[in-house]
Design a protein around this motif. Structure first.
Motif, short mmCIF file in Angstrom:
data_model
loop_
_atom_site.label_atom_id
_atom_site.label_comp_id
_atom_site.label_asym_id
_atom_site.label_seq_id
_atom_site.Cartn_x
_atom_site.Cartn_y
_atom_site.Cartn_z
N GLU A 25 2.97 9.76 7.43
CA GLU A 25 3.66 8.60 6.86
C GLU A 25 2.70 7.43 6.69
OE1 GLU A 25 8.38 8.86 8.06
OE2 GLU A 25 7.05 7.53 9.20
N ILE A 26 3.05 6.58 5.72
CA ILE A 26 2.34 5.31 5.52
C ILE A 26 3.41 4.22 5.45
CG2 ILE A 26 0.73 4.02 4.08
CD1 ILE A 26 -0.06 6.72 2.80
N LEU A 27 3.26 3.19 6.26
CA LEU A 27 4.20 2.06 6.25
C LEU A 27 3.48 0.86 5.67
CD1 LEU A 27 7.08 1.27 7.07
CD2 LEU A 27 6.14 0.44 9.24
N VAL A 28 3.96 0.41 4.50
CA VAL A 28 3.26 -0.62 3.75
C VAL A 28 4.09 -1.90 3.71
CG1 VAL A 28 2.05 -1.12 1.60
CG2 VAL A 28 2.44 1.25 2.26
N PRO A 29 3.62 -3.02 4.27
CA PRO A 29 4.31 -4.30 4.12
C PRO A 29 4.08 -4.84 2.71
CG PRO A 29 2.32 -4.59 5.41
CD PRO A 29 2.42 -3.12 5.13
N GLY A 59 16.51 -12.84 -16.17
CA GLY A 59 17.02 -14.00 -16.90
C GLY A 59 16.29 -15.27 -16.59
N GLY A 60 15.01 -15.20 -16.30
CA GLY A 60 14.22 -16.39 -15.99
C GLY A 60 14.33 -16.84 -14.55
N VAL A 61 15.15 -16.20 -13.74
CA VAL A 61 15.31 -16.55 -12.33
C VAL A 61 14.38 -15.67 -11.50
CG1 VAL A 61 16.90 -16.71 -10.39
CG2 VAL A 61 17.70 -17.23 -12.71
N VAL A 62 13.56 -16.31 -10.67
CA VAL A 62 12.57 -15.59 -9.85
C VAL A 62 13.02 -15.59 -8.40
CG1 VAL A 62 10.17 -15.49 -9.09
CG2 VAL A 62 10.72 -16.27 -11.41
N ARG A 63 13.02 -14.42 -7.80
CA ARG A 63 13.33 -14.29 -6.37
C ARG A 63 12.28 -13.40 -5.71
NH1 ARG A 63 19.94 -13.32 -6.30
NH2 ARG A 63 20.50 -15.38 -7.15
N LYS A 64 11.93 -13.77 -4.49
CA LYS A 64 10.91 -13.03 -3.76
C LYS A 64 11.50 -12.46 -2.48
CE LYS A 64 7.06 -15.85 -5.45
NZ LYS A 64 5.90 -16.71 -5.05
N PHE A 65 11.08 -11.26 -2.15
CA PHE A 65 11.57 -10.57 -0.96
C PHE A 65 10.38 -9.99 -0.20
CE2 PHE A 65 14.72 -10.34 -4.26
CZ PHE A 65 15.92 -10.69 -3.64
N HIS A 66 10.51 -9.98 1.12
CA HIS A 66 9.53 -9.32 1.96
C HIS A 66 10.18 -8.10 2.63
CE1 HIS A 66 6.82 -13.13 2.57
NE2 HIS A 66 6.72 -12.59 1.36
N GLY A 67 9.43 -7.04 2.75
CA GLY A 67 9.94 -5.85 3.40
C GLY A 67 8.86 -4.80 3.53
N ASN A 68 9.27 -3.57 3.81
CA ASN A 68 8.33 -2.47 3.99
C ASN A 68 8.65 -1.33 3.03
OD1 ASN A 68 6.95 -3.70 6.20
ND2 ASN A 68 8.60 -3.02 7.58
N LEU A 69 7.62 -0.68 2.59
CA LEU A 69 7.76 0.54 1.79
C LEU A 69 7.25 1.69 2.64
CD1 LEU A 69 8.48 1.73 -1.02
CD2 LEU A 69 6.07 1.45 -1.63
#
Length: 211
Positions: free
Chosen positions: A163-167, A175-185
């Motif tokens: 496995e590889i755990l990538v942050p 629609g021009g709205v920007v949202r950012k999220f943090h998590g792991n893949l």
């Protein structure tokens, strides 16, 4: 009038010999036959032992054989020893998978996902395909949606033999709205005959939203 008797070709070889001669001759023949059988068994056992040794040597050689691979026009120490890829190879594959699965738009997603599915192991193919199809359905309903995913530099990438755990940081634009999220893949993988297979691809802990 008198003729000398010629010896017969079929005369008994024991004729004129003492009684113990026949017993001695029988025992000598049996002993020779026993020795021949023992030598034959020894030869068979030796061939079996040699075959086992050659099998072990061949298996060890295949496990320690280094296969040099240079995917995607990259360079560096990209190799697989047995079923163990080098760290450089894992980092390269990680960046490639993150780019294909995490950065897309309605115009590029289908092509990228097809390329990603080409390295998915048959045992995980249906599950990964279904998750990617759900993304395609969302893009069809939202033609202005685009996603960009980046590997975070402030968090380490962790990997094991499977496995590889990538942050990552995901930037979602709609629609021009920007949202950012943090998590792991989480990337599951296997290496078979020098080939990298993707066995799992899932997102985890994307609850926190960064405005």
């Amino acid at each position: 009038m008198f003729r000398r008797a010629e010896p017969s070709d079929t005369a008994d070889p024991l004729l004129g010999k003492p009684p113990s001669f026949g017993i001695h001759r029988y025992l000598q023949g049996s002993s020779n036959l026993f020795e021949e059988n023992r030598l034959l068994k020894f030869a068979i056992a030796g061939l079996f032992g040699i075959s086992c040794v050659l099998g072990v040597v061949t298996y060890s050689s295949s496990q320690n054989q280094r296969t040099v691979v240079v995917p995607f026009g990259a360079g560096g120490d990209l190799y697989v020893t047995g079923t163990k890829p080098s760290e450089t190879y894992l980092r390269t594959m990680t960046r490639h998978i993150v780019a294909l699965s995490g950065t897309y738009s309605p115009y590029s997603a289908d092509r990228q996902f097809q390329e990603l599915l080409s390295i998915v192991h048959p045992s995980a193919y249906n599950a990964v395909r279904d998750s990617l199809n759900r993304i395609l359905d969302e893009l069809e309903q939202n033609p202005t949606l685009s996603i960009a995913t980046f590997i975070r530099q402030d968090q380490p990438v962790a990997w094991s033999d499977r496995e590889i755990l990538v942050p990552v940081e995901k930037v979602r634009v709609i629609g021009g709205v920007v949202r950012k999220f943090h998590g792991n893949l989480r990337i599951g993988f296997a290496v078979d005959a020098g080939r990298f297979w993707l066995t799992q691809l899932s997102e985890e802990n994307f609850d926190g939203e960064v405005q």
